[in-house]
Design a protein around this motif. Structure first.
Motif, PDB file in Angstrom:
ATOM      1  N   GLN A  74     -12.628  -1.762   1.563  1.00  0.00           N
ATOM      2  CA  GLN A  74     -11.389  -1.133   1.124  1.00  0.00           C
ATOM      3  C   GLN A  74     -10.479  -0.971   2.340  1.00  0.00           C
ATOM      4  O   GLN A  74     -10.952  -0.723   3.455  1.00  0.00           O
ATOM      5  CB  GLN A  74     -11.654   0.262   0.550  1.00  0.00           C
ATOM      6  N   VAL A  75      -9.191  -1.080   2.121  1.00  0.00           N
ATOM      7  CA  VAL A  75      -8.236  -0.906   3.213  1.00  0.00           C
ATOM      8  C   VAL A  75      -8.371   0.492   3.825  1.00  0.00           C
ATOM      9  O   VAL A  75      -8.257   0.660   5.037  1.00  0.00           O
ATOM     10  CB  VAL A  75      -6.798  -1.185   2.742  1.00  0.00           C
TER      11      VAL A  75
ATOM     12  N   THR B 130       0.845  -1.186   0.000  1.00  0.00           N
ATOM     13  CA  THR B 130       0.000   0.000   0.000  1.00  0.00           C
ATOM     14  C   THR B 130       0.885   1.241   0.000  1.00  0.00           C
ATOM     15  O   THR B 130       2.017   1.216   0.477  1.00  0.00           O
ATOM     16  CB  THR B 130      -0.943   0.020   1.225  1.00  0.00           C
ATOM     17  N   ASP B 131       0.358   2.305  -0.558  1.00  0.00           N
ATOM     18  CA  ASP B 131       1.149   3.539  -0.707  1.00  0.00           C
ATOM     19  C   ASP B 131       1.069   4.401   0.546  1.00  0.00           C
ATOM     20  O   ASP B 131       0.565   5.494   0.545  1.00  0.00           O
ATOM     21  CB  ASP B 131       0.697   4.336  -1.941  1.00  0.00           C
TER      22      ASP B 131
ATOM     23  N   ASP C 201      -7.465   2.785  -1.421  1.00  0.00           N
ATOM     24  CA  ASP C 201      -8.807   2.698  -2.009  1.00  0.00           C
ATOM     25  C   ASP C 201      -8.893   1.556  -3.016  1.00  0.00           C
ATOM     26  O   ASP C 201      -9.981   1.054  -3.307  1.00  0.00           O
ATOM     27  CB  ASP C 201      -9.190   4.000  -2.723  1.00  0.00           C
ATOM     28  N   ASN C 202      -7.751   1.155  -3.565  1.00  0.00           N
ATOM     29  CA  ASN C 202      -7.715   0.118  -4.591  1.00  0.00           C
ATOM     30  C   ASN C 202      -7.281  -1.238  -4.050  1.00  0.00           C
ATOM     31  O   ASN C 202      -6.956  -2.135  -4.812  1.00  0.00           O
ATOM     32  CB  ASN C 202      -6.752   0.538  -5.715  1.00  0.00           C
TER      33      ASN C 202
ATOM     34  N   ILE D  22      10.149  -5.802  -9.004  1.00  0.00           N
ATOM     35  CA  ILE D  22       9.295  -4.643  -9.238  1.00  0.00           C
ATOM     36  C   ILE D  22       8.473  -4.403  -7.975  1.00  0.00           C
ATOM     37  O   ILE D  22       7.872  -5.335  -7.434  1.00  0.00           O
ATOM     38  CB  ILE D  22       8.323  -4.893 -10.421  1.00  0.00           C
ATOM     39  N   ILE D  23       8.451  -3.166  -7.513  1.00  0.00           N
ATOM     40  CA  ILE D  23       7.627  -2.793  -6.361  1.00  0.00           C
ATOM     41  C   ILE D  23       6.524  -1.875  -6.856  1.00  0.00           C
ATOM     42  O   ILE D  23       6.803  -0.841  -7.469  1.00  0.00           O
ATOM     43  CB  ILE D  23       8.457  -2.099  -5.263  1.00  0.00           C
ATOM     44  N   GLU D  24       5.292  -2.269  -6.614  1.00  0.00           N
ATOM     45  CA  GLU D  24       4.142  -1.460  -6.996  1.00  0.00           C
ATOM     46  C   GLU D  24       3.460  -0.949  -5.738  1.00  0.00           C
ATOM     47  O   GLU D  24       3.164  -1.725  -4.830  1.00  0.00           O
ATOM     48  CB  GLU D  24       3.142  -2.283  -7.803  1.00  0.00           C
TER      49      GLU D  24
END
Length: 74
Positions: free
Chosen positions: A58-59, A9-10, A50-51, A43-45
């Motif tokens: 939703q988290v 999560t961001d 919300d997604n 790769i880190i996304e």
């Protein structure tokens, strides 16, 4: 040519933490699969909360509920 995709999560993951994830994932692939680190891609996304869902929510909402939980106020 291993490809490792890490999704988080961001929520403020630092550059240093991302570097540690890259190094750790690469080491795991080298140690377990005996692959070359020079051909291992990590790769880190970062996904907005919300997604990202857990169960039916939703988290973002789960975190909001947790922050206002009566158990947290004691």
């Amino acid at each position: 040519m291993p490809y490792v995709n890490i999704k988080v999560t961001d929520e403020g993951v630092t550059s240093e933490q991302k570097q540690a994830l890259i190094a750790g994932a690469t080491k795991l692939v080298v140690d377990v699969l005996n692959k070359s680190p020079t051909t291992t891609f990590v790769i880190i996304e970062e996904v907005n909360t919300d997604n990202w869902g857990i169960g039916f929510e939703q988290v973002t909402e789960l975190r909001r509920q947790a922050s206002t939980s009566p158990a947290d106020k004691t």
